[in-house]
Design a protein around this motif. Structure first.
Motif, PDB file in Angstrom:
ATOM      1  N   LEU A 142     108.397 -40.750 155.139  1.00  0.00           N
ATOM      2  CA  LEU A 142     107.626 -39.884 156.029  1.00  0.00           C
ATOM      3  C   LEU A 142     106.135 -40.122 155.876  1.00  0.00           C
ATOM      4  O   LEU A 142     105.621 -40.211 154.758  1.00  0.00           O
ATOM      5  CB  LEU A 142     107.929 -38.413 155.743  1.00  0.00           C
ATOM      6  N   ASP A 143     105.457 -40.209 157.022  1.00  0.00           N
ATOM      7  CA  ASP A 143     103.999 -40.326 157.067  1.00  0.00           C
ATOM      8  C   ASP A 143     103.476 -39.427 158.176  1.00  0.00           C
ATOM      9  O   ASP A 143     103.985 -39.462 159.300  1.00  0.00           O
ATOM     10  CB  ASP A 143     103.571 -41.769 157.344  1.00  0.00           C
ATOM     11  N   GLY A 144     102.460 -38.647 157.847  1.00  0.00           N
ATOM     12  CA  GLY A 144     101.869 -37.792 158.860  1.00  0.00           C
ATOM     13  C   GLY A 144     101.192 -36.574 158.246  1.00  0.00           C
ATOM     14  O   GLY A 144     101.227 -36.371 157.027  1.00  0.00           O
ATOM     15  N   ILE A 145     100.569 -35.778 159.102  1.00  0.00           N
ATOM     16  CA  ILE A 145      99.844 -34.586 158.663  1.00  0.00           C
ATOM     17  C   ILE A 145     100.360 -33.377 159.442  1.00  0.00           C
ATOM     18  O   ILE A 145     100.490 -33.412 160.665  1.00  0.00           O
ATOM     19  CB  ILE A 145      98.335 -34.732 158.893  1.00  0.00           C
ATOM     20  N   LYS A 146     100.643 -32.330 158.716  1.00  0.00           N
ATOM     21  CA  LYS A 146     101.007 -31.049 159.310  1.00  0.00           C
ATOM     22  C   LYS A 146      99.893 -30.041 159.022  1.00  0.00           C
ATOM     23  O   LYS A 146      99.225 -30.118 157.979  1.00  0.00           O
ATOM     24  CB  LYS A 146     102.323 -30.528 158.729  1.00  0.00           C
ATOM     25  N   SER A 147      99.686 -29.110 159.920  1.00  0.00           N
ATOM     26  CA  SER A 147      98.598 -28.147 159.743  1.00  0.00           C
ATOM     27  C   SER A 147      99.085 -26.728 160.006  1.00  0.00           C
ATOM     28  O   SER A 147     100.091 -26.514 160.679  1.00  0.00           O
ATOM     29  CB  SER A 147      97.425 -28.474 160.682  1.00  0.00           C
ATOM     30  N   PHE A 148      98.341 -25.763 159.452  1.00  0.00           N
ATOM     31  CA  PHE A 148      98.654 -24.341 159.603  1.00  0.00           C
ATOM     32  C   PHE A 148     100.078 -24.023 159.148  1.00  0.00           C
ATOM     33  O   PHE A 148     100.824 -23.331 159.839  1.00  0.00           O
ATOM     34  CB  PHE A 148      98.421 -23.884 161.043  1.00  0.00           C
ATOM     35  N   ILE A 149     100.431 -24.535 157.974  1.00  0.00           N
ATOM     36  CA  ILE A 149     101.768 -24.322 157.431  1.00  0.00           C
ATOM     37  C   ILE A 149     101.729 -23.160 156.448  1.00  0.00           C
ATOM     38  O   ILE A 149     101.205 -23.285 155.337  1.00  0.00           O
ATOM     39  CB  ILE A 149     102.304 -25.601 156.743  1.00  0.00           C
ATOM     40  N   VAL A 178     112.460 -31.609 152.858  1.00  0.00           N
ATOM     41  CA  VAL A 178     111.604 -32.399 151.971  1.00  0.00           C
ATOM     42  C   VAL A 178     111.282 -31.616 150.704  1.00  0.00           C
ATOM     43  O   VAL A 178     110.914 -30.434 150.767  1.00  0.00           O
ATOM     44  CB  VAL A 178     110.293 -32.787 152.693  1.00  0.00           C
ATOM     45  N   ASP A 179     111.408 -32.296 149.566  1.00  0.00           N
ATOM     46  CA  ASP A 179     111.017 -31.705 148.289  1.00  0.00           C
ATOM     47  C   ASP A 179     109.490 -31.650 148.234  1.00  0.00           C
ATOM     48  O   ASP A 179     108.819 -32.679 148.179  1.00  0.00           O
ATOM     49  CB  ASP A 179     111.565 -32.561 147.143  1.00  0.00           C
ATOM     50  N   ARG A 180     108.949 -30.432 148.238  1.00  0.00           N
ATOM     51  CA  ARG A 180     107.488 -30.293 148.257  1.00  0.00           C
ATOM     52  C   ARG A 180     106.846 -30.846 146.981  1.00  0.00           C
ATOM     53  O   ARG A 180     105.677 -31.249 146.976  1.00  0.00           O
ATOM     54  CB  ARG A 180     107.122 -28.814 148.436  1.00  0.00           C
ATOM     55  N   HIS A 181     107.621 -30.909 145.897  1.00  0.00           N
ATOM     56  CA  HIS A 181     107.088 -31.398 144.629  1.00  0.00           C
ATOM     57  C   HIS A 181     107.218 -32.914 144.491  1.00  0.00           C
ATOM     58  O   HIS A 181     106.804 -33.487 143.484  1.00  0.00           O
ATOM     59  CB  HIS A 181     107.818 -30.727 143.459  1.00  0.00           C
ATOM     60  N   GLY A 182     107.807 -33.571 145.503  1.00  0.00           N
ATOM     61  CA  GLY A 182     108.057 -35.004 145.425  1.00  0.00           C
ATOM     62  C   GLY A 182     106.802 -35.847 145.612  1.00  0.00           C
ATOM     63  O   GLY A 182     105.773 -35.395 146.124  1.00  0.00           O
ATOM     64  N   LYS A 183     106.909 -37.097 145.237  1.00  0.00           N
ATOM     65  CA  LYS A 183     105.803 -38.045 145.371  1.00  0.00           C
ATOM     66  C   LYS A 183     105.489 -38.267 146.846  1.00  0.00           C
ATOM     67  O   LYS A 183     106.384 -38.399 147.684  1.00  0.00           O
ATOM     68  CB  LYS A 183     106.180 -39.373 144.701  1.00  0.00           C
ATOM     69  N   GLY A 184     104.200 -38.336 147.159  1.00  0.00           N
ATOM     70  CA  GLY A 184     103.773 -38.582 148.532  1.00  0.00           C
ATOM     71  C   GLY A 184     103.631 -37.331 149.367  1.00  0.00           C
ATOM     72  O   GLY A 184     103.356 -37.408 150.568  1.00  0.00           O
ATOM     73  N   VAL A 185     103.804 -36.153 148.757  1.00  0.00           N
ATOM     74  CA  VAL A 185     103.649 -34.885 149.467  1.00  0.00           C
ATOM     75  C   VAL A 185     102.478 -34.134 148.846  1.00  0.00           C
ATOM     76  O   VAL A 185     102.456 -33.883 147.634  1.00  0.00           O
ATOM     77  CB  VAL A 185     104.924 -34.023 149.382  1.00  0.00           C
ATOM     78  N   PHE A 205     101.945 -36.097 154.346  1.00  0.00           N
ATOM     79  CA  PHE A 205     103.015 -36.969 153.876  1.00  0.00           C
ATOM     80  C   PHE A 205     102.482 -38.407 153.871  1.00  0.00           C
ATOM     81  O   PHE A 205     102.072 -38.917 154.912  1.00  0.00           O
ATOM     82  CB  PHE A 205     104.241 -36.867 154.783  1.00  0.00           C
ATOM     83  N   ASN A 206     102.494 -39.004 152.707  1.00  0.00           N
ATOM     84  CA  ASN A 206     102.005 -40.368 152.553  1.00  0.00           C
ATOM     85  C   ASN A 206     103.075 -41.196 151.851  1.00  0.00           C
ATOM     86  O   ASN A 206     103.189 -41.180 150.632  1.00  0.00           O
ATOM     87  CB  ASN A 206     100.703 -40.382 151.760  1.00  0.00           C
ATOM     88  N   GLN A 207     103.891 -41.871 152.665  1.00  0.00           N
ATOM     89  CA  GLN A 207     104.997 -42.660 152.125  1.00  0.00           C
ATOM     90  C   GLN A 207     105.926 -41.780 151.270  1.00  0.00           C
ATOM     91  O   GLN A 207     106.401 -42.195 150.206  1.00  0.00           O
ATOM     92  CB  GLN A 207     104.485 -43.832 151.300  1.00  0.00           C
ATOM     93  N   ALA A 208     106.173 -40.575 151.756  1.00  0.00           N
ATOM     94  CA  ALA A 208     107.067 -39.655 151.044  1.00  0.00           C
ATOM     95  C   ALA A 208     108.518 -40.055 151.322  1.00  0.00           C
ATOM     96  O   ALA A 208     108.944 -40.102 152.485  1.00  0.00           O
ATOM     97  CB  ALA A 208     106.818 -38.223 151.494  1.00  0.00           C
ATOM     98  N   ARG A 209     109.264 -40.328 150.283  1.00  0.00           N
ATOM     99  CA  ARG A 209     110.646 -40.769 150.437  1.00  0.00           C
ATOM    100  C   ARG A 209     111.595 -39.574 150.393  1.00  0.00           C
ATOM    101  O   ARG A 209     111.506 -38.708 149.516  1.00  0.00           O
ATOM    102  CB  ARG A 209     111.006 -41.772 149.343  1.00  0.00           C
TER     103      ARG A 209
END
Length: 373
Positions: A142-149, A178-185, A205-209
């Motif tokens: 996953l790659d992208g940006i979410k806002s107002f979460i 998605v695991d919020r504690h995972g790498k890339g988040v 999300f930056n290369q979140a697997r």
């Protein structure tokens, strides 16, 4: 348990668990996770979830009752419960046993969840979500940006909408747990004037697997159905908020004296409170009518008019009613010694969340058969 007994239980819970917590949590700008645990123990997480996964198996009507009673004390801790119920329903209605286990843990108070849909360029325009999920073996990246979460930095699981097949447009979207504690988040808090103490975040999300087992067979259609149910809860949330503001303003107008008489003796004050009463009662009737229609089991397409009408009215009315309370408070309303300013500030978010005023007007116009674009 009949509905009045259920309302009494929700009211007692709100006074016991929200009343002592919200002001300190608000000052700290931190969500009190122990409140989520308390709500779960009280059976308010998963109100409409099936009993086999720990839910109460009740209806949207009861969910609206709970939301109204909690919001009477504080609308922002109330919305944290709303998010659990909406995000959780996506997990157990559209997921596999992996996702249903997440929902079980959420209902039990062990796993806080958040809905991760809105983006900088895709607020109301959900079909243009740009967060990408690319298949890589047994994983998705996953790659992208979410806002107002809301709760984006506190949640354990982010129920995230991403584009898996851009060529398919809105049909190429899927949810991922998605695991919020995972790498890339990464989640960074957005400083807001409203919605505290349920903090708002930007989630990147930056290369979140994400394992394929965490992908749900649900996308655009599921979120739109979820949004429509959520709009009933939003209406109930602001119904509770404006009821509290009206009750306070009415009492203040009978005890505050100017020129030798209560300020409520002045027609300008009395008539504004009379109009506020009409706003509150109309919101109540519209909200619970929409909830009953939703629970009746008729197709969602036949309930949209009721849902959008309730949501539109409640989110506009709460601004009017809280502004009335602020006006009744006079100069003292501008201080922290009275609650009126805070109520008015919190209400400002109402018209722009979960489908703006214009989105609701467009939905209503279409349901009326008007050829609006």
């Amino acid at each position: 348990m009949d509905r009045e007994a259920f309302r009494d239980m929700c009211r007692a819970f709100a006074q016991r668990e929200i009343g002592p917590r919200w002001q300190q949590a608000d000052a700290d700008k931190q969500f009190p996770r122990d409140f989520y645990v308390a709500a779960a123990r009280a059976g308010l997480i998963g109100i409409t979830a099936p009993e086999e996964i720990g839910g109460a198996g009740l209806g949207t009507y009861e969910e609206a009752i709970a939301m109204e009673e909690m919001a009477k004390v504080n609308p922002n801790l109330a919305v944290s419960v709303l998010i659990q119920n909406v995000a959780g329903s996506i997990l157990y209605e559209h997921g596999t046993e992996v996702h249903r286990e997440m929902a079980r843990r959420n209902i039990a108070g062990e796993c806080l969840v958040a809905i991760t849909v809105t983006e900088p360029e895709a607020g109301n325009d959900i079909q243009n979500v740009r967060t990408r999920a690319t298949r890589d073996g047994d994983d998705w990246v996953l790659d992208g940006i979410k806002s107002f979460i809301t709760l984006g930095g506190e949640a354990d699981i982010l129920v995230t909408l991403a584009q898996t097949d851009p060529a398919a447009g809105r049909h190429g979207m899927r949810f991922f747990a998605v695991d919020r504690h995972g790498k890339g988040v990464d989640a960074s808090q957005i400083d807001t004037y409203v919605n505290r103490p349920a903090p708002t975040y930007r989630v990147m999300f930056n290369q979140a697997r994400v394992p394929d087992a965490r992908r749900l067979d649900a996308g655009f259609a599921a979120i739109m159905a979820g949004f429509n149910r959520e709009r009933i809860m939003v209406a109930a949330r602001w119904l509770g908020h404006m009821q509290t503001a009206l009750d306070w303003a009415r009492d203040y107008a009978t005890t505050r004296h100017q020129f030798g008489r209560p300020i409520g003796a002045n027609q300008s004050i009395a008539f504004s409170l009379a109009q506020a009463h009409v706003d509150v009662e109309a919101a109540r009737q519209l909200t619970y009518h929409a909830a009953e229609r939703w629970d009746s089991g008729i197709p969602i397409e036949q309930v949209i008019l009721d849902v959008s009408t309730a949501k539109l009215h409640a989110t506009q009315a709460v601004v009017r009613v809280t502004q009335t309370a602020l006006h009744v408070a006079g100069g003292w309303g501008l201080t922290s010694e009275l609650p009126a300013m805070r109520w008015a500030l919190d209400a400002l978010v109402a018209p722009v969340t979960v489908g703006s005023v214009e989105i609701q007007q467009r939905a209503i116009a279409r349901q009326l058969g008007l050829p609006v674009e």
